[in-house]
Design an enzyme around this catalytic site. Structure first.
Site, PDB file in Angstrom:
ATOM      1  N   TYR A   1      -2.506  -1.104  10.213  1.00 39.17           N
ATOM      2  CA  TYR A   1      -2.474  -0.948   9.038  1.00 39.17           C
ATOM      3  C   TYR A   1      -1.151  -0.567   8.279  1.00 39.17           C
ATOM      4  CZ  TYR A   1      -3.864  -1.000   3.972  1.00 39.17           C
ATOM      5  OH  TYR A   1      -4.222  -1.444   2.692  1.00 39.17           O
TER       6      TYR A   1
ATOM      7  N   SER B   1       0.929  -1.222  -0.107  1.00 36.89           N
ATOM      8  CA  SER B   1       0.003   0.006  -0.118  1.00 36.89           C
ATOM      9  C   SER B   1       0.882   1.331  -0.029  1.00 36.89           C
ATOM     10  CB  SER B   1      -0.826   0.102   1.233  1.00 36.89           C
ATOM     11  OG  SER B   1      -1.458   1.285   1.431  1.00 36.89           O
TER      12      SER B   1
HETATM   13  P1  NAD Z   1     -11.372  -6.212  -0.332  1.00 41.42           P
HETATM   14  O1  NAD Z   1     -11.993  -6.009   0.968  1.00 41.42           O
HETATM   15  O2  NAD Z   1     -12.216  -6.036  -1.722  1.00 41.42           O
HETATM   16  O3  NAD Z   1     -10.700  -7.648  -0.423  1.00 41.42           O
HETATM   17  C1  NAD Z   1     -10.125  -8.522   0.721  1.00 41.42           C
HETATM   18  C2  NAD Z   1      -9.839  -9.926   0.405  1.00 41.42           C
HETATM   19  O4  NAD Z   1      -9.276 -10.557   1.459  1.00 41.42           O
HETATM   20  C3  NAD Z   1     -10.990 -10.459   0.199  1.00 41.42           C
HETATM   21  O5  NAD Z   1     -11.091 -11.540  -0.887  1.00 41.42           O
HETATM   22  C4  NAD Z   1     -11.505 -11.129   1.752  1.00 41.42           C
HETATM   23  O6  NAD Z   1     -12.170 -12.102   1.539  1.00 41.42           O
HETATM   24  C5  NAD Z   1     -10.076 -11.290   1.984  1.00 41.42           C
HETATM   25  N1  NAD Z   1      -9.800 -11.756   3.310  1.00 41.42           N
HETATM   26  C6  NAD Z   1      -9.988 -10.840   4.205  1.00 41.42           C
HETATM   27  N2  NAD Z   1      -9.967 -11.504   5.530  1.00 41.42           N
HETATM   28  C7  NAD Z   1      -9.567 -12.677   5.092  1.00 41.42           C
HETATM   29  C8  NAD Z   1      -8.925 -13.803   6.004  1.00 41.42           C
HETATM   30  N3  NAD Z   1      -9.138 -13.694   7.346  1.00 41.42           N
HETATM   31  N4  NAD Z   1      -8.779 -15.040   5.525  1.00 41.42           N
HETATM   32  C9  NAD Z   1      -8.795 -15.242   4.132  1.00 41.42           C
HETATM   33  N5  NAD Z   1      -8.877 -14.057   3.240  1.00 41.42           N
HETATM   34  C10 NAD Z   1      -9.414 -12.844   3.760  1.00 41.42           C
HETATM   35  O7  NAD Z   1     -10.174  -5.324  -0.368  1.00 41.42           O
HETATM   36  P2  NAD Z   1      -9.080  -5.002  -1.338  1.00 41.42           P
HETATM   37  O8  NAD Z   1      -9.018  -3.534  -1.487  1.00 41.42           O
HETATM   38  O9  NAD Z   1      -9.012  -5.600  -2.903  1.00 41.42           O
HETATM   39  O10 NAD Z   1      -7.725  -5.157  -0.750  1.00 41.42           O
HETATM   40  C11 NAD Z   1      -6.794  -6.083  -1.320  1.00 41.42           C
HETATM   41  C12 NAD Z   1      -5.323  -5.852  -0.755  1.00 41.42           C
HETATM   42  O11 NAD Z   1      -5.019  -4.445  -1.267  1.00 41.42           O
HETATM   43  C13 NAD Z   1      -5.254  -5.665   0.737  1.00 41.42           C
HETATM   44  O12 NAD Z   1      -3.989  -6.092   1.246  1.00 41.42           O
HETATM   45  C14 NAD Z   1      -5.115  -4.239   0.866  1.00 41.42           C
HETATM   46  O13 NAD Z   1      -4.739  -3.744   2.211  1.00 41.42           O
HETATM   47  C15 NAD Z   1      -4.480  -3.675  -0.258  1.00 41.42           C
HETATM   48  N6  NAD Z   1      -4.728  -2.352  -0.675  1.00 41.42           N
HETATM   49  C16 NAD Z   1      -6.177  -2.050  -1.041  1.00 41.42           C
HETATM   50  C17 NAD Z   1      -6.235  -0.563  -1.203  1.00 41.42           C
HETATM   51  C18 NAD Z   1      -7.326  -0.157  -1.581  1.00 41.42           C
HETATM   52  O14 NAD Z   1      -7.488   1.130  -1.563  1.00 41.42           O
HETATM   53  N7  NAD Z   1      -8.546  -0.793  -2.024  1.00 41.42           N
HETATM   54  C19 NAD Z   1      -4.909   0.293  -1.408  1.00 41.42           C
HETATM   55  C20 NAD Z   1      -3.757  -0.065  -1.012  1.00 41.42           C
HETATM   56  C21 NAD Z   1      -3.646  -1.389  -0.712  1.00 41.42           C
END
Ligand code: NAD
Length: 262
Positions: free
Chosen positions: A157, A144
């Protein structure tokens, strides 16, 4: 033939958001995929079948809970056994919680470290021996912008994501002479359920309206004033798996509309 034909990939947290887009992009390039994540079993089965139907690859699902190290290890071992190798590992599962540190619930802090950081350690530990033996591997960690800079109220985080950047560098050095690259992608704000869900907590923590949170908090940091798309993250993931990217290792690559340039 896609660029990843005959490769087998595992993407954690791929039932939604960025992970699902990465899994579909790998499948579009011909890789067999293990998807993982939480959610409604019927919806997950629909996604799994859609990947097979849309791209003509094999797709399996692991319900392993990233909170639990032994489930992470078993997931990797089963993925390797099912397809005969595990060539690409994407540690993407992540959760967020927003609160001032004095009020941060202990269990939330620990869960964020377990899912966002420890799970990557267990998965890499289980996946690396096979990659080294086959002399080819790609490990991508979804970090991130918060792996590079901080924001208030996100202590768990930011700690986990800075940790992922360190883990990425360390494993990259250990794997450097074995045909295995290890990189992190550092997205800015991507419009996914994770971002959508943190809006109410941020409204509470900062006493703001939804519109103010979007413009003054989320996109305030992003000079382009646009959310990153999941397809943009997926495209970089595919590139990192290519031979052209074989000298890129140990990096944390921002895809953040200029956020961390400031
Ligand atoms: P999201 O909530 O859409 O997806 C998260 C995924 O993780 C889902 O498939 C969920 O089921 C899974 N998950 C959560 N807890 C879990 C567990 N205990 N066991 C197994 N699976 C689990 O979120 P996203 O935005 O797609 O995030 C994905 C990654 O990207 C994360 O690591 C997040 O920190 C990172 N990220 C997101 C953003 C953003 O703006 N969306 C920015 C920077 C980084």
């Amino acid at each position: 033939m896609g660029s990843l034909t005959s490769k087998n990939a595992l993407v954690t947290g791929s039932t939604s958001g960025i992970g699902l887009a990465i899994a579909r992009a790998f499948a579009a390039e011909g890789a067999n995929i293990t998807i993982n994540g939480l959610g409604d079993p019927g919806e997950i089965e629909k996604e799994r079948v859609a990947i097979e139907a849309d791209f003509g690859v094999q797709c399996r699902y692991s319900g392993a809970n990233m909170l639990k190290g032994e489930e992470v290890t078993a997931m990797v071992q089963e993925a390797e056994k099912a397809f005969g190798s595990l060539d690409i590992l994407v540690n993407n599962a992540g959760i967020q919680f927003v609160a001032p540190i004095e009020e941060f619930p202990d269990d939330k802090w620990e869960a964020i470290i377990r899912i966002n950081l420890l799970a990557a350690f267990y998965a890499i530990k289980a996946a690396l021996p096979g990659m080294k033996a086959r002399k080819w591997g790609r490990i991508i960690n979804t970090a991130s912008a918060h792996a590079l800079v901080a924001s208030p109220f996100k202590s768990a985080y930011v700690s986990a994501k800075h940790g992922i950047a360190g883990l990425t560098k360390t494993v990259a050095l250990e794997a450097a002479q074995h045909g295995v690259t290890v990189n992190a992608i550092a997205p800015g704000y991507v419009w996914t359920p994770l971002v959508e869900k943190q809006i109410p907590d941020t409204m509470k923590a900062r006493n703001m309206t939804e519109e103010q949170v979007k413009n003054d908090v989320l996109l305030a940091a992003q000079p382009t004033k646009e959310f990153v798309t999941v397809e943009e993250i997926a495209a970089l993931s595919v590139f990192l798996c290519s031979d052209a990217a074989k000298q890129i290792t140990g990096t944390t690559l921002p895809v953040d509309g200029g956020w961390t340039a400031q």
